[in-house]
Scaffold this active site. Structure first.
Site, PDB file in Angstrom:
ATOM      1  N   GLN A   1      46.575  10.966  16.860  1.00  0.00           N
ATOM      2  CA  GLN A   1      46.073  11.528  18.364  1.00  0.00           C
ATOM      3  C   GLN A   1      45.304  10.433  18.557  1.00  0.00           C
ATOM      4  O   GLN A   1      44.107  10.313  18.765  1.00  0.00           O
ATOM      5  CB  GLN A   1      45.778  12.440  17.724  1.00  0.00           C
ATOM      6  CG  GLN A   1      45.130  13.476  18.688  1.00  0.00           C
ATOM      7  CD  GLN A   1      45.261  14.534  17.750  1.00  0.00           C
ATOM      8  OE1 GLN A   1      45.370  15.116  16.740  1.00  0.00           O
ATOM      9  NE2 GLN A   1      44.040  15.653  18.720  1.00  0.00           N
ATOM     10  N   PHE A   2      46.025  10.132  20.031  1.00  0.00           N
ATOM     11  CA  PHE A   2      45.579   9.215  20.709  1.00  0.00           C
ATOM     12  C   PHE A   2      43.866  10.112  21.653  1.00  0.00           C
ATOM     13  O   PHE A   2      42.911  10.033  21.756  1.00  0.00           O
ATOM     14  CB  PHE A   2      45.989   8.905  22.354  1.00  0.00           C
ATOM     15  CG  PHE A   2      46.009   9.704  22.962  1.00  0.00           C
ATOM     16  CD1 PHE A   2      46.253  10.042  24.361  1.00  0.00           C
ATOM     17  CD2 PHE A   2      47.665  10.250  22.638  1.00  0.00           C
ATOM     18  CE1 PHE A   2      45.725  10.466  25.527  1.00  0.00           C
ATOM     19  CE2 PHE A   2      47.670  11.373  23.960  1.00  0.00           C
ATOM     20  CZ  PHE A   2      47.384  11.525  25.027  1.00  0.00           C
ATOM     21  N   THR A   3      44.187  11.823  21.665  1.00  0.00           N
ATOM     22  CA  THR A   3      43.044  12.224  22.092  1.00  0.00           C
ATOM     23  C   THR A   3      42.048  12.660  21.430  1.00  0.00           C
ATOM     24  O   THR A   3      40.634  12.676  22.003  1.00  0.00           O
ATOM     25  CB  THR A   3      43.637  13.896  22.418  1.00  0.00           C
ATOM     26  OG1 THR A   3      44.054  14.737  21.290  1.00  0.00           O
ATOM     27  CG2 THR A   3      44.762  14.119  23.255  1.00  0.00           C
TER      28      THR A   3
END
Length: 149
Positions: free
Chosen positions: A63-65
């Site tokens: 999850q790059f967020t």
């Protein structure tokens, strides 16, 4: 590299964020911490067992967020996240390292929009960041051994 670890009643969901400067050493550090965390209850109800001892498994989702920087303006910046090709390499490295132990590992689909459903057990949510591994807790600081609810 950052992890969000949630102890849930149906599965363990670990969300992995890969930063621009992360290396295999970051992944190894976090795998060791993840597999060793004593967040599952023993026979006395104390958080004293790791995922293997509890007979659990892992669901690893990239999850790059997790690298969303909201300090300026109203739209998050993701400049701190690794480029997709580098993130995929480290994510797969992390998955292989986590799966080399005695814990079953399943994964999400890299770069896919996914719906993750869970019931947070406890609730227990732990945040780990590989940049913290060289930071020391100041002497005399109070660190709780176990939260009591």
């Amino acid at each position: 590299m950052k992890l969000v670890i949630q102890r849930v009643s149906e599965a363990d969901v670990t969300v992995i964020g890969v930063g621009r400067d992360d290396t295999e050493q970051d992944a190894e550090y976090l795998v060791d911490k993840l597999l060793g965390l004593r967040i599952f209850p023993d026979e006395n109800g104390k958080m004293n067992r790791n995922v293997s001892e509890a007979g659990g498994s892992l669901l690893l989702v990239s999850q790059f967020t997790l690298y969303g920087d909201c300090r300026r303006g109203r739209r998050p910046s993701f400049d701190g996240a690794a480029a997709p090709d580098r993130a995929l390499d480290l994510y797969e490295y992390f998955v292989r390292a986590a799966g080399s132990g005695r814990v079953p590992v399943q994964t999400g689909v890299f770069q896919a929009a996914m719906q993750v459903r869970l019931v947070n057990d406890g609730p227990v949510t732990i945040l780990l960041d590989s940049t913290d591994r060289n930071r020391r807790v100041p002497q005399g600081s109070w660190v709780p051994r176990q939260a009591v609810y």
